[in-house]
Design a protein around this motif. Structure first.
Motif, PDB file in Angstrom:
ATOM      1  N   ALA A 246      -2.673  24.937   9.014  1.00 25.19           N
ATOM      2  CA  ALA A 246      -3.451  23.600   8.354  1.00 25.19           C
ATOM      3  C   ALA A 246      -4.495  22.827   7.179  1.00 25.19           C
ATOM      4  CB  ALA A 246      -3.992  23.448   9.542  1.00 25.19           C
ATOM      5  N   GLY A 247      -4.579  22.342   6.915  1.00 24.61           N
ATOM      6  CA  GLY A 247      -5.610  22.156   5.987  1.00 24.61           C
ATOM      7  C   GLY A 247      -4.741  20.701   4.781  1.00 24.61           C
ATOM      8  N   PRO A 248      -5.912  20.060   4.217  1.00 28.36           N
ATOM      9  CA  PRO A 248      -5.140  19.350   3.172  1.00 28.36           C
ATOM     10  C   PRO A 248      -3.639  19.220   2.831  1.00 28.36           C
ATOM     11  CG  PRO A 248      -7.741  19.770   2.655  1.00 28.36           C
ATOM     12  CD  PRO A 248      -6.776  20.918   3.352  1.00 28.36           C
ATOM     13  N   GLN A 249      -3.823  20.240   2.750  1.00 31.70           N
ATOM     14  CA  GLN A 249      -2.436  20.074   1.183  1.00 31.70           C
ATOM     15  C   GLN A 249      -0.807  20.805   2.424  1.00 31.70           C
ATOM     16  OE1 GLN A 249      -4.933  21.919   0.848  1.00 31.70           O
ATOM     17  NE2 GLN A 249      -5.684  21.867  -1.553  1.00 31.70           N
ATOM     18  N   GLN A 250      -0.895  20.998   3.525  1.00 33.12           N
ATOM     19  CA  GLN A 250      -0.057  21.101   4.123  1.00 33.12           C
ATOM     20  C   GLN A 250       0.917  20.119   4.478  1.00 33.12           C
ATOM     21  OE1 GLN A 250      -0.644  20.148   8.842  1.00 33.12           O
ATOM     22  NE2 GLN A 250       0.362  22.206   8.822  1.00 33.12           N
TER      23      GLN A 250
ATOM     24  N   ARG B 208       1.080  16.828  -6.921  1.00 26.86           N
ATOM     25  CA  ARG B 208      -0.098  16.342  -6.895  1.00 26.86           C
ATOM     26  C   ARG B 208      -0.030  14.883  -6.515  1.00 26.86           C
ATOM     27  NH1 ARG B 208      -1.786  16.333 -13.190  1.00 26.86           N
ATOM     28  NH2 ARG B 208       0.014  16.162 -13.259  1.00 26.86           N
ATOM     29  N   ALA B 209      -0.631  14.765  -5.080  1.00 26.85           N
ATOM     30  CA  ALA B 209      -0.557  13.425  -4.022  1.00 26.85           C
ATOM     31  C   ALA B 209      -1.938  12.726  -3.855  1.00 26.85           C
ATOM     32  CB  ALA B 209       0.833  13.420  -3.173  1.00 26.85           C
ATOM     33  N   HIS B 210      -1.954  11.401  -3.540  1.00 21.23           N
ATOM     34  CA  HIS B 210      -2.712  10.417  -2.874  1.00 21.23           C
ATOM     35  C   HIS B 210      -2.684   9.671  -2.194  1.00 21.23           C
ATOM     36  CE1 HIS B 210      -2.133   8.830  -6.619  1.00 21.23           C
ATOM     37  NE2 HIS B 210      -2.999   7.389  -6.268  1.00 21.23           N
TER      38      HIS B 210
ATOM     39  N   LYS C 183       0.702  -1.375  -0.203  1.00 25.74           N
ATOM     40  CA  LYS C 183       0.049  -0.221  -0.462  1.00 25.74           C
ATOM     41  C   LYS C 183       0.411   1.432  -0.512  1.00 25.74           C
ATOM     42  CE  LYS C 183      -3.686  -3.036   0.720  1.00 25.74           C
ATOM     43  NZ  LYS C 183      -4.058  -3.294  -0.432  1.00 25.74           N
ATOM     44  N   PHE C 184       0.363   2.301  -0.616  1.00 21.72           N
ATOM     45  CA  PHE C 184       1.275   3.123  -1.356  1.00 21.72           C
ATOM     46  C   PHE C 184       1.236   4.448  -1.111  1.00 21.72           C
ATOM     47  CE2 PHE C 184       2.943  -0.423  -3.470  1.00 21.72           C
ATOM     48  CZ  PHE C 184       4.310  -0.352  -2.927  1.00 21.72           C
ATOM     49  N   ALA C 185       1.658   5.491  -0.671  1.00 22.87           N
ATOM     50  CA  ALA C 185       1.407   7.379  -0.685  1.00 22.87           C
ATOM     51  C   ALA C 185       2.213   7.072  -2.514  1.00 22.87           C
ATOM     52  CB  ALA C 185       2.485   7.987   0.332  1.00 22.87           C
ATOM     53  N   TYR C 186       1.086   8.400  -3.139  1.00 21.96           N
ATOM     54  CA  TYR C 186       1.983   8.164  -4.447  1.00 21.96           C
ATOM     55  C   TYR C 186       2.236  10.127  -4.872  1.00 21.96           C
ATOM     56  CZ  TYR C 186       0.166   4.065  -5.317  1.00 21.96           C
ATOM     57  OH  TYR C 186      -0.014   2.451  -5.686  1.00 21.96           O
ATOM     58  N   ALA C 187       3.082  10.528  -5.544  1.00 23.66           N
ATOM     59  CA  ALA C 187       3.156  12.163  -5.381  1.00 23.66           C
ATOM     60  C   ALA C 187       3.831  12.037  -6.852  1.00 23.66           C
ATOM     61  CB  ALA C 187       4.267  12.361  -4.577  1.00 23.66           C
ATOM     62  N   THR C 188       3.105  13.206  -7.532  1.00 22.83           N
ATOM     63  CA  THR C 188       3.458  13.871  -9.395  1.00 22.83           C
ATOM     64  C   THR C 188       3.673  14.980  -9.002  1.00 22.83           C
ATOM     65  OG1 THR C 188       2.119  11.857 -10.424  1.00 22.83           O
ATOM     66  CG2 THR C 188       3.154  13.707 -11.622  1.00 22.83           C
TER      67      THR C 188
ATOM     68  N   HIS D 158      -2.445  19.882  -4.806  1.00 21.33           N
ATOM     69  CA  HIS D 158      -3.608  19.160  -5.515  1.00 21.33           C
ATOM     70  C   HIS D 158      -3.358  17.569  -4.290  1.00 21.33           C
ATOM     71  CE1 HIS D 158      -4.819  21.257  -9.145  1.00 21.33           C
ATOM     72  NE2 HIS D 158      -3.194  21.228  -9.099  1.00 21.33           N
ATOM     73  N   ALA D 159      -4.792  18.090  -3.255  1.00 21.77           N
ATOM     74  CA  ALA D 159      -5.032  16.732  -2.322  1.00 21.77           C
ATOM     75  C   ALA D 159      -5.674  16.121  -3.121  1.00 21.77           C
ATOM     76  CB  ALA D 159      -4.890  16.831  -0.635  1.00 21.77           C
ATOM     77  N   LEU D 160      -5.565  15.321  -4.131  1.00 21.36           N
ATOM     78  CA  LEU D 160      -6.619  14.158  -4.871  1.00 21.36           C
ATOM     79  C   LEU D 160      -7.018  13.550  -3.831  1.00 21.36           C
ATOM     80  CD1 LEU D 160      -3.794  12.790  -7.642  1.00 21.36           C
ATOM     81  CD2 LEU D 160      -5.770  14.412  -7.272  1.00 21.36           C
ATOM     82  N   ASP D 161      -6.360  12.857  -3.204  1.00 22.01           N
ATOM     83  CA  ASP D 161      -8.133  12.595  -1.616  1.00 22.01           C
ATOM     84  C   ASP D 161      -9.257  13.017  -1.707  1.00 22.01           C
ATOM     85  OD1 ASP D 161      -4.948  11.316  -0.931  1.00 22.01           O
ATOM     86  OD2 ASP D 161      -5.821   9.592  -1.092  1.00 22.01           O
ATOM     87  N   ALA D 162      -8.862  14.295  -1.265  1.00 24.19           N
ATOM     88  CA  ALA D 162      -9.056  15.413  -0.284  1.00 24.19           C
ATOM     89  C   ALA D 162     -10.199  15.841  -1.318  1.00 24.19           C
ATOM     90  CB  ALA D 162      -8.953  16.259   0.429  1.00 24.19           C
ATOM     91  N   ARG D 163      -9.662  15.256  -2.931  1.00 23.05           N
ATOM     92  CA  ARG D 163      -9.947  16.180  -3.606  1.00 23.05           C
ATOM     93  C   ARG D 163     -10.381  18.276  -3.950  1.00 23.05           C
ATOM     94  NH1 ARG D 163     -16.279  13.239  -5.641  1.00 23.05           N
ATOM     95  NH2 ARG D 163     -15.205  10.854  -5.759  1.00 23.05           N
ATOM     96  N   SER D 164      -9.335  18.022  -3.320  1.00 27.13           N
ATOM     97  CA  SER D 164      -8.964  20.024  -3.079  1.00 27.13           C
ATOM     98  C   SER D 164      -7.981  20.166  -3.134  1.00 27.13           C
ATOM     99  CB  SER D 164      -8.814  19.879  -0.940  1.00 27.13           C
ATOM    100  OG  SER D 164      -8.546  21.022  -0.888  1.00 27.13           O
TER     101      SER D 164
END
Length: 342
Positions: free
Chosen positions: A74-78, A102-104, A38-43, A55-61
């Motif tokens: 603070a926030g999804p992109q912190q 971009r990450a998820h 199981k991984f964390a991904y970034a571009t 872009h916090a892809l999981d949070a659609r933010s």
């Protein structure tokens, strides 16, 4: 140019908590862990807007900011902004580039699989590739730790960053002055396969904030509370015992050490277990589990169970009816990696 990266999440097998300050500085910490598929991904690529994009892809933010406006709020992109600022201000001489990040992740925050720290590692790995920083595994892990703990002020230990950077089965040593030694283990193929077949991963459905649990553990050590200190020393020694069990292929001993470690961990802080976890643990033992523990700080997230592979289906079926989700997981032999496209 497009750069992508990924870093594996981890299961804490033994010694978790002994990597946390002030215990690791005062007594030295030992942790046994393994990464899973199981991984964390970034571009990272050039920003189409000419600004800094997160872009916090999981949070659609998403956030699109002038580079000079990027901060640590603070926030999804912190986490993304924290890595961006550290790299730009300390490694690029203050130059803040116009990039899109971009990450998820395959696991939510608060899962107990080290998802936040793994995300920081994969982001550092992506920036390392994009800007040709030539950082090695120890440097990536230490930089991720500095960003998360010092820059962002998030509580936690050190094992997650090093697990994500190195990958595989590792016995880790943590000492004062940020001295860390990672000892990769050569696990026999049959032990690897038997342990994968024996392990059941279960998400309770409850994400938890690990900071409060970690802060309680640290406070108990600082105040010299004997029960917590004794528990931490037990956890430290059980990491050594688990390492020996894995290298010798003694999986019965592996299960015994895991269960003993879980009992010790519950003594290190009051909020590590709760009625939900206790109920699921009892259910699992009624249906073939030989050992259990909560991955990470405790209080929720993922639980892991060890069973006879012939009892796996019975255990999985029982857990599936308990309100959470059973996950398949295989061990990941490699740590954080990155690659270029175009």
């Amino acid at each position: 140019m497009i750069v992508r990266s990924r870093a594996p999440l981890r299961l804490g097998l033994a010694g978790g908590g002994t990597d946390i300050s002030p215990f690791s500085e005062q007594h030295g910490g030992y942790v046994m862990n393994v990464t899973i598929d199981k991984f964390a991904y970034a571009t990272i690529d050039p920003s189409p807007s000419g600004k800094a994009e997160f872009h916090a892809l999981d949070a659609r933010s998403e956030q699109v900011l002038d580079p000079d406006e990027v901060d640590l709020s603070a926030g999804p992109q912190q986490l993304m902004r924290g890595v961006y600022l550290h790299v730009a201000d300390r490694l690029l001489g203050g130059r803040r580039p116009a990039v899109r990040v971009r990450a998820h992740s395959d696991a939510p925050p608060g899962s107990g699989l080290g998802s936040s720290s793994t995300m920081v590692v994969t982001l550092v790995t992506a920036f390392n590739e994009y800007f040709g920083l030539a950082l090695g595994e120890y440097e990536i892990a230490h930089l991720a730790y500095e960003i998360e703990r010092n820059d962002l002020g998030l509580s936690g230990g050190k094992q997650d960053q090093y697990a994500a950077a190195f990958g595989g089965f590792n016995f880790m040593e943590f000492y004062a002055d940020d001295r860390v030694i990672v000892n990769p283990l050569r696990i026999k193929d049959w032990v690897w396969c038997e342990l994968e077949a024996s392990l059941v991963l279960y998400f309770t459905g409850v994400s938890r904030a690990s900071a409060a649990i970690i802060d309680e553990q640290s406070r108990n050590v600082r105040e010299g509370k004997s029960q917590s200190l004794e528990a931490m020393h037990r956890l430290k020694q059980e990491a050594v015992q688990m390492k020996e069990a894995l290298l010798r292929g003694n999986l019965r001993r592996f299960a015994d050490v895991m269960q003993s470690g879980w009992q010790a961990k519950k003594m290190s802080a009051s909020s590590i277990t709760n009625p939900l976890i206790d109920r699921i643990e009892a259910l699992a033992f009624e249906h073939g589990a030989k050992a259990t523990k909560v991955s990470g700080a405790g209080g929720g997230g993922f639980m892991m169970f060890v069973c006879d592979p012939a009892e796996r289906v019975r255990l999985v079926n029982a857990l599936a009816g308990a309100g959470g989700t059973v996950y398949d997981a295989h061990f990941a032999p490699h740590g954080a990696t990155s690659w270029k496209i175009g």
